[in-house]
Each structure stands twice: as C-alpha cells, then as structure tokens.
Design a protein around this motif. Structure first.
Motif, PDB file in Angstrom:
ATOM      1  N   ALA A  51      -5.416 -66.254  73.401  1.00 27.51           N
ATOM      2  CA  ALA A  51      -5.086 -65.823  72.143  1.00 27.51           C
ATOM      3  C   ALA A  51      -5.683 -64.403  72.199  1.00 27.51           C
ATOM      4  O   ALA A  51      -5.073 -63.599  71.356  1.00 27.51           O
ATOM      5  CB  ALA A  51      -5.619 -66.892  71.102  1.00 27.51           C
ATOM      6  N   VAL A  52      -7.028 -64.437  72.756  1.00 29.57           N
ATOM      7  CA  VAL A  52      -7.654 -63.084  72.441  1.00 29.57           C
ATOM      8  C   VAL A  52      -6.696 -61.754  73.320  1.00 29.57           C
ATOM      9  O   VAL A  52      -6.700 -60.778  72.731  1.00 29.57           O
ATOM     10  CB  VAL A  52      -8.915 -63.287  73.209  1.00 29.57           C
ATOM     11  N   SER A  53      -6.140 -62.284  74.612  1.00 28.42           N
ATOM     12  CA  SER A  53      -5.157 -61.376  75.112  1.00 28.42           C
ATOM     13  C   SER A  53      -4.199 -60.878  74.384  1.00 28.42           C
ATOM     14  O   SER A  53      -3.830 -59.783  74.209  1.00 28.42           O
ATOM     15  CB  SER A  53      -4.964 -61.834  76.477  1.00 28.42           C
ATOM     16  N   LEU A  54      -3.448 -62.148  73.602  1.00 29.18           N
ATOM     17  CA  LEU A  54      -2.425 -61.564  72.862  1.00 29.18           C
ATOM     18  C   LEU A  54      -2.315 -60.932  71.693  1.00 29.18           C
ATOM     19  O   LEU A  54      -1.623 -60.169  71.191  1.00 29.18           O
ATOM     20  CB  LEU A  54      -1.650 -63.079  72.643  1.00 29.18           C
ATOM     21  N   VAL A  55      -3.767 -60.979  71.038  1.00 31.84           N
ATOM     22  CA  VAL A  55      -3.927 -60.364  69.730  1.00 31.84           C
ATOM     23  C   VAL A  55      -3.964 -58.993  69.667  1.00 31.84           C
ATOM     24  O   VAL A  55      -3.679 -58.183  69.089  1.00 31.84           O
ATOM     25  CB  VAL A  55      -5.178 -60.880  69.251  1.00 31.84           C
ATOM     26  N   LEU A 120     -11.745 -63.732  69.245  1.00 34.22           N
ATOM     27  CA  LEU A 120     -10.671 -63.408  68.299  1.00 34.22           C
ATOM     28  C   LEU A 120     -11.347 -62.798  67.110  1.00 34.22           C
ATOM     29  O   LEU A 120     -12.503 -62.868  66.791  1.00 34.22           O
ATOM     30  CB  LEU A 120      -9.992 -64.788  67.855  1.00 34.22           C
ATOM     31  N   PRO A 121     -10.484 -61.861  66.327  1.00 35.73           N
ATOM     32  CA  PRO A 121     -10.972 -61.452  65.127  1.00 35.73           C
ATOM     33  C   PRO A 121     -11.176 -62.573  63.832  1.00 35.73           C
ATOM     34  O   PRO A 121     -10.684 -63.507  64.108  1.00 35.73           O
ATOM     35  CB  PRO A 121     -10.130 -60.344  64.561  1.00 35.73           C
ATOM     36  N   TYR A 122     -12.088 -62.355  62.920  1.00 37.87           N
ATOM     37  CA  TYR A 122     -12.460 -63.185  61.955  1.00 37.87           C
ATOM     38  C   TYR A 122     -10.878 -63.561  61.154  1.00 37.87           C
ATOM     39  O   TYR A 122     -10.279 -62.344  61.189  1.00 37.87           O
ATOM     40  CB  TYR A 122     -13.146 -62.958  60.906  1.00 37.87           C
ATOM     41  N   PHE A 123     -10.564 -64.537  60.982  1.00 36.23           N
ATOM     42  CA  PHE A 123      -9.112 -64.977  60.429  1.00 36.23           C
ATOM     43  C   PHE A 123      -9.277 -64.049  59.011  1.00 36.23           C
ATOM     44  O   PHE A 123      -8.048 -63.514  58.646  1.00 36.23           O
ATOM     45  CB  PHE A 123      -9.120 -66.406  60.033  1.00 36.23           C
ATOM     46  N   ILE A 133     -21.809 -70.672  49.125  1.00 35.65           N
ATOM     47  CA  ILE A 133     -21.729 -72.088  48.422  1.00 35.65           C
ATOM     48  C   ILE A 133     -23.203 -72.872  48.247  1.00 35.65           C
ATOM     49  O   ILE A 133     -23.774 -73.007  49.489  1.00 35.65           O
ATOM     50  CB  ILE A 133     -20.702 -72.921  49.642  1.00 35.65           C
ATOM     51  N   GLY A 134     -23.353 -73.221  47.320  1.00 31.96           N
ATOM     52  CA  GLY A 134     -24.630 -74.097  46.860  1.00 31.96           C
ATOM     53  C   GLY A 134     -25.702 -73.334  47.161  1.00 31.96           C
ATOM     54  O   GLY A 134     -26.722 -73.832  47.782  1.00 31.96           O
ATOM     55  N   GLY A 135     -25.918 -71.916  47.324  1.00 32.80           N
ATOM     56  CA  GLY A 135     -26.998 -71.100  47.591  1.00 32.80           C
ATOM     57  C   GLY A 135     -26.761 -70.756  49.263  1.00 32.80           C
ATOM     58  O   GLY A 135     -27.706 -69.868  49.516  1.00 32.80           O
ATOM     59  N   ALA A 136     -26.216 -71.515  50.058  1.00 29.25           N
ATOM     60  CA  ALA A 136     -26.258 -71.220  51.246  1.00 29.25           C
ATOM     61  C   ALA A 136     -25.072 -70.151  51.672  1.00 29.25           C
ATOM     62  O   ALA A 136     -24.198 -70.088  51.021  1.00 29.25           O
ATOM     63  CB  ALA A 136     -26.097 -72.231  52.092  1.00 29.25           C
ATOM     64  N   ARG A 137     -25.525 -69.302  52.439  1.00 30.70           N
ATOM     65  CA  ARG A 137     -24.530 -68.129  52.925  1.00 30.70           C
ATOM     66  C   ARG A 137     -23.590 -68.533  54.237  1.00 30.70           C
ATOM     67  O   ARG A 137     -24.243 -69.054  54.908  1.00 30.70           O
ATOM     68  CB  ARG A 137     -25.082 -66.868  53.002  1.00 30.70           C
ATOM     69  N   MET A 138     -22.449 -68.510  54.127  1.00 27.94           N
ATOM     70  CA  MET A 138     -21.718 -68.885  55.378  1.00 27.94           C
ATOM     71  C   MET A 138     -20.659 -68.008  55.561  1.00 27.94           C
ATOM     72  O   MET A 138     -20.015 -67.419  54.702  1.00 27.94           O
ATOM     73  CB  MET A 138     -21.280 -70.444  55.564  1.00 27.94           C
ATOM     74  N   SER A 139     -20.043 -67.835  56.934  1.00 27.04           N
ATOM     75  CA  SER A 139     -18.760 -66.901  57.169  1.00 27.04           C
ATOM     76  C   SER A 139     -17.571 -67.944  56.716  1.00 27.04           C
ATOM     77  O   SER A 139     -17.578 -69.199  56.988  1.00 27.04           O
ATOM     78  CB  SER A 139     -18.828 -66.755  58.595  1.00 27.04           C
ATOM     79  N   PRO A 140     -16.438 -67.052  56.033  1.00 27.05           N
ATOM     80  CA  PRO A 140     -15.234 -68.053  55.735  1.00 27.05           C
ATOM     81  C   PRO A 140     -14.605 -68.460  57.224  1.00 27.05           C
ATOM     82  O   PRO A 140     -14.089 -69.526  56.878  1.00 27.05           O
ATOM     83  CB  PRO A 140     -14.341 -66.921  55.382  1.00 27.05           C
ATOM     84  N   GLY A 205      -9.967 -74.168  70.080  1.00 25.74           N
ATOM     85  CA  GLY A 205     -10.390 -72.751  71.021  1.00 25.74           C
ATOM     86  C   GLY A 205     -10.414 -71.733  70.072  1.00 25.74           C
ATOM     87  O   GLY A 205     -11.004 -70.921  70.150  1.00 25.74           O
ATOM     88  N   CYS A 206      -9.069 -71.451  69.336  1.00 31.24           N
ATOM     89  CA  CYS A 206      -8.648 -70.254  68.755  1.00 31.24           C
ATOM     90  C   CYS A 206      -9.394 -70.153  67.458  1.00 31.24           C
ATOM     91  O   CYS A 206     -10.021 -69.155  67.300  1.00 31.24           O
ATOM     92  CB  CYS A 206      -7.300 -70.265  68.429  1.00 31.24           C
ATOM     93  N   VAL A 207      -9.531 -71.286  66.882  1.00 34.13           N
ATOM     94  CA  VAL A 207     -10.393 -71.080  65.359  1.00 34.13           C
ATOM     95  C   VAL A 207     -11.750 -70.899  65.417  1.00 34.13           C
ATOM     96  O   VAL A 207     -12.400 -70.051  64.623  1.00 34.13           O
ATOM     97  CB  VAL A 207     -10.090 -72.294  64.491  1.00 34.13           C
TER      98      VAL A 207
END
Ligand SMILES: Nc1ncnc2c1ncn2[C@@H]1O[C@H](COP(=O)(O)OP(=O)(O)OP(=O)(O)O)[C@@H](O)[C@H]1O
Ligand SMILES: [Mg+2]
Lengths: 292, 248
Positions: A51-55, A120-123, A133-140, A205-207
């Motif tokens: 996927a990284v190559s194809l993107v 891969l880039p972030y979706f 969320i609930g005071g915790a920070r997280m990546s989408p 593996g992709c996500v």
C-alpha cells in the motif's frame, strides 16, 4: 490520572485489535488445515508495504484495496505452491515449511523495499491532529484502526456463520472426508482460507501502518503476538482470539507504564509460556478443542 | 451401474483387498457382509476415491472413476454414507442437509433442493423437529438418519452405506433398514455394507461375503441366508450376539 489511564487503554486496544486480527488469521488457517501458519505476520507486512508503494501513484483507498488483493494473491500462491500437494504432513514438517515461507517473503521484501521504515499517510488529518476523548488525546488513526479491525472481525464472523461458502469452509474444517463426500471442493476451500486470512492480515497492516510504521521484518514480531493470542484464546476459536488479543494489547500498554518499554515483548512471551504450561487449551476454552 | 474388477488395495506394505470383483445392477440392493477388519470400509473408500487402489478398476455406468476424485464421483451420482456417520457436529441439522445438496446447487437445481429438504425432513420427522439443533448434539440413531439424509440431498443414483446399523438399538436398526428399503423402492440403487448379515440380506436382492480381503461367497440373498457356510460363520454368530444383547 484517569486521562492517562484512558490513553494507555486506547493504545492497548489499538495494538490488541491488530493482534486479534492476526490471531484470527492463524485460526482460520488452523481450522482448515490443522497448520499453524507462521507466515501470517508477513501478510500484515505485505499489506502495509504494498500500500505504501502504491499510494505514490494512486489515491489512498485504491492503494489499500489493491494491496489487500495483491496479498490475497500471495496467500493463494503460498497454499497452491507449498501446502496443497502435501497429503498428510507431520506437524513438525508443516512448521518448518511455514517458517521457511515467512523467511522467503521477508527476504523478498528486503530485496524489493530495502530496510527503510515506511508508513501510509494518516487516513484523516495528520500526525499532529488529535482528538480529545474523555480528556485523553489521541490520533484519529486510532479510531480508524479500532473501527476497521472491529468491522473486519464482525464481517468475518458473519461470513462463517451465515454465508454458504463460510459454512462450506467450516464443514471442511470440521471433517474433510465428510466434506468431500458432500461433493465440496475441499482443496479449493483450503485455498480460500489462505486467501481470506491473507486479506485480513493485509488490511490490518494498512490501517495500522500510520501509527506503528512498517518495515520488511515486522512480520516476525506480529506472528509471535498473533500466535500467543491464538493459543491464549484456545486454538481454533476466533472470537476468543479477539478477546485474547485485546487482553494482550492492554496488558502490554500498561506494562510499558511500569517498566522499560524494551520489555514490552517480554509480556507476550511470558504469557505464552505461562499459558502453555498452565492451561494449554486456552483461557476461554471450556473443553479441549475437538478435531476428528 | 457399478462394476469393481480385480481390485487390490494396500495400506503401505499391508494388502487389505485382494482381487475383489463385484457388480451392482441398476435398481438392485446389494449387501456386502463380513467380519471386523475384512476390508469392507476400505472397499467403499476405494470406490469413492478416498484411497487409491494398487490394481484393478472401478466403473460407474461403464466409465472408470479411478482418477476422478471424490467430489466429482459424488457429482456423478454415487454417494457414500460413511462409517461412523461423520456429520458436521458444529453445524445445524438443516445446514448439514443443505451442505449435502452442494452438487444439486452446482447443477442449478436450487428449487429442487428446497423440495428435497422438505421431503427428507418428512422422511425423518425427528430431524424436522431438531432442524435448528447442532448436529453434534443428536443421538447416535438421529445422527445416522442425518447422515443418510445428507447423502440423499445430493440426489444420488447409487447410494452406498457403511454399517448404518452400527451401535444402534434393535428398534432403530429396524427403522434404518426400513428407510433403506424405501430409498430402494424410490428408484435408487443401493450398496449396503453390514456386519448385521441377517438384517442386510433380508432387504437385499444379492449379497457378497468378504473375508480377509477376498470375496469368498456370493449369490442371491435367499441363497446366502439359507447357505450352510453363512449360517455357521455369520448368521449363527449373529443370532448368538443378538440373544446375548437381549439377555445382558
Ligand atoms: N488407514 C489405514 N492404514 C493402515 N491400515 C488400515 C487403514 N485402514 C484400515 N486398515 C486396515 O485394513 C484392514 C481392513 O479395514 P477396514 O476398515 O476396511 O475393515 P472393515 O471390514 O470395514 O472392518 P469393520 O467392520 O470393523 O469396520 C484392517 O486390518 C485395518 O487394520
Ligand atoms: Mg468398516
């Protein structure tokens, strides 16, 4: 404190979902063939790397789709070339063969992609985007991973429970001779289990690659985790593997909070050894797995 | 319908069948009887392509099926109800039956499959009652009926059964033999392997006796039932076994 707790929990669940998907992949092939496929982790690696190559030349969704399809082809080839012609191989021989396949795929990946770490880039958004969320920070991307893997688990479960091909694969897994006496194409159903399992691994593996990165050799570690999870859940039972995957992921995440992160992998190995000694039928298995 | 010619089968160095020849004509019920280890199951496995014979030929309607493969042999109308039932324990009764209909679906006869399912559930009312239950939770007799029903779902022209009466109570055995007669009357050719020689020969037209891998006796069912050798070797022992079962 509770925000930190939540942060660890989410990190644990993210990894746990990946382990769960790899563990489920183990189980699908184990049920169909009685074989532990140690090349399972390589399917995850291939999905991410392709996927990284194809993107670079394709839009992200298309790149992921093609990467998953390409890995499914690899899964089919593995079965057709290495597994199909063995009539009743010993367990040791099968282990040697699948470990061999995993080395082969890994070395091929090293030749093709080199040692570079890729992702891969972030979706949605980028590395610095974060949700609170609930005071915790997280990546989408955490939510993407959790969502995609949960959907994968649900779809696979529905496939085996309700679709006619899924039922044929279960019949073939539970009694191959009886399945062939029903006129079922048993060999093709085994190939199908490799294809399915490869596709699941590749999508996982992709996500996950934007968060964890991917490299030619990540398969070994993932196979180890997936194997632990499959054993923990009791070989062959898919939903138990999901539960076990989440448990392992969360345990690891909290372990990192109390000891050096270099010991993270020690958690799964300790757990694997403990389970093998104390409860070889798995945490959730009420009875010994029955295979005729 | 089925012709087996000078069949030799061996597992490794152990020869299990030697020069076995037999035939089954269309519409017949043919019984093969013999003691434990005589090679009855091996014979059926060789016919269905589950083991490869060393020598000899198996022909279905004149065509050799040695190289055809089990699934295709089933598609050509020859089904086996295997020894020990071999139902799919973690699938429902209904799913077991529908899996048996795979070759019918491949023939594009989905509508007939639905009718067949009703017919089979009518033939074995107990399966109708248990259609949502997992196959593995059925009793031995019910599992045997399910195994027979599953084989019938493929609409075979030749049905082979491997010891369908094994381990079942006398009343259930009687029921199973009745079912086999009904199947035969409906136009299906039957090859029945049994240790219960008397029961099998009573519903068969002809029979063969297999002893340590060879056919030692063959003839019409009446002749075999009356023959002195049969009386001594199989039927006599059978009677003793049956009385023993009743008294214990
Ligand atoms: N897979 C195998 N490998 C080696 N030997 C076998 C195998 N299957 C059967 N045999 C041997 O072949 C002989 C015939 O076995 P088979 O199962 O055909 O007998 P059978 O007539 O069906 O007996 P039963 O009435 O007990 O079912 C036996 O001596 C058995 O030990
Ligand atoms: Mg037998």
């Amino acid at each position: 404190m509770s925000a930190l707790f939540f942060q660890y929990l989410m990190a644990g669940l993210t990894y746990g979902m990946i382990y769960a998907v790899v563990g489920m992949g183990f189980n699908i092939i184990y049920n169909a063939t009685g074989v532990i496929n140690f090349a399972q982790g390589e399917f995850v690696m291939l999905g991410g790397m392709i996927a990284v190559s194809l993107v670079k030349i394709l839009p992200l969704p298309l790149a992921i789709l093609l990467a998953v399809l390409a890995t499914m082809v690899v899964g089919a080839l593995v079965e057709l070339v290495f597994i199909r012609w063995l009539s009743s191989p010993s367990v040791l021989r099968m282990i040697i063969i699948t470990v061999g396949i995993s080395i082969l795929i890994r070395e091929a990946a090293l030749l093709i992609w080199g040692q570079n770490v890729r992702a891969l880039p972030y979706f949605t958004g980028s590395e610095i985007t974060s949700l609170s969320i609930g005071g915790a920070r997280m990546s989408p991307q955490v939510l993407w991973t959790l969502g995609a893997c949960s959907a994968l688990v649900a779809l696979t479960t529905a496939f085996f429970r309700w679709s006619s091909t899924g039922k044929q694969m279960r019949a073939c897994a539970s009694n191959r001779v009886a399945a062939s006496l029903c006129g079922l194409p048993t060999r093709n159903l085994v190939t199908a289990s490799f294809i399915l399992s490869a596709g699941m691994g590749a999508l996982a593996g992709c996500v996950v690659s934007p968060i964890t990165y991917t490299q030619y050799n990540i398969g070994t570690g993932l196979a180890m985790k997936g194997f632990t999870v499959a054993i923990l859940g009791g070989l062959g039972s898919s939903l138990a593997a999901v539960a076990a995957g989440l448990v392992l992921g969360v345990l690891e995440a909290f372990a990192v909070s109390v000891m050096p992160s270099a010991y993270k992998d020690a958690v799964s190995i300790t757990l694997l050894l403990a389970i093998l000694f104390l409860r070889p039928t798995g945490l959730f298995a009420a009875r010994v797995a029955y295979r005729p | 319908m089925l012709t087996v010619r000078t069949l030799d089968v061996a597992y490794g160095a152990v020869t299990v069948l030697r020069g076995v020849s037999l035939h089954v004509k269309e519409g017949e019920v043919v019984a093969i009887v013999g003691a434990n280890g005589a090679g009855k199951t091996t014979l059926l496995k060789a016919i269905t392509g589950l083991v490869r014979p060393r020598r000899g030929d198996v022909r279905l309607r004149g065509e050799s099926i040695l190289e055809v493969g089990t699934a295709r042999i089933v598609a050509r109308g020859c089904s086996l109800v295997p020894e020990g039932r071999q139902i799919f324990g973690d699938l429902s009764v209904r799913d077991n039956l529908l899996l048996g209909a795979h070759v019918q679906y491949r023939r594009g006869k989905a509508a007939e499959v639905r009718a067949d399912l009703e017919r089979i559930l009518g033939m074995f009312p107990i399966l109708g009652k248990r259609s949502g239950q997992l196959g593995g939770t059925l009793s031995g007799g019910e599992q045997q009926m399910l195994a027979i029903g599953r084989a019938l779902m493929a609409r075979p022209t030749l049905l082979m059964l491997d010891e369908p009466s094994m381990g079942l109570a006398p009343l259930v055995v009687k029921e199973i033999f009745n079912v086999i007669s009904t199947i035969s009357l409906a136009g299906c050719t039957v090859l029945l392997v049994e240790q219960n020689a008397r029961g099998a020969l009573k519903i068969a037209h002809r029979g063969y006796v297999l002893e340590t891998g060879r056919i030692v006796l063959e003839g019409s069912a009446e002749d075999l039932l009356a023959s002195r050798e049969m009386q001594r070797a199989y039927l006599g022992r059978d009677v003793n076994l049956e009385t023993a079962r009743v008294t214990t």
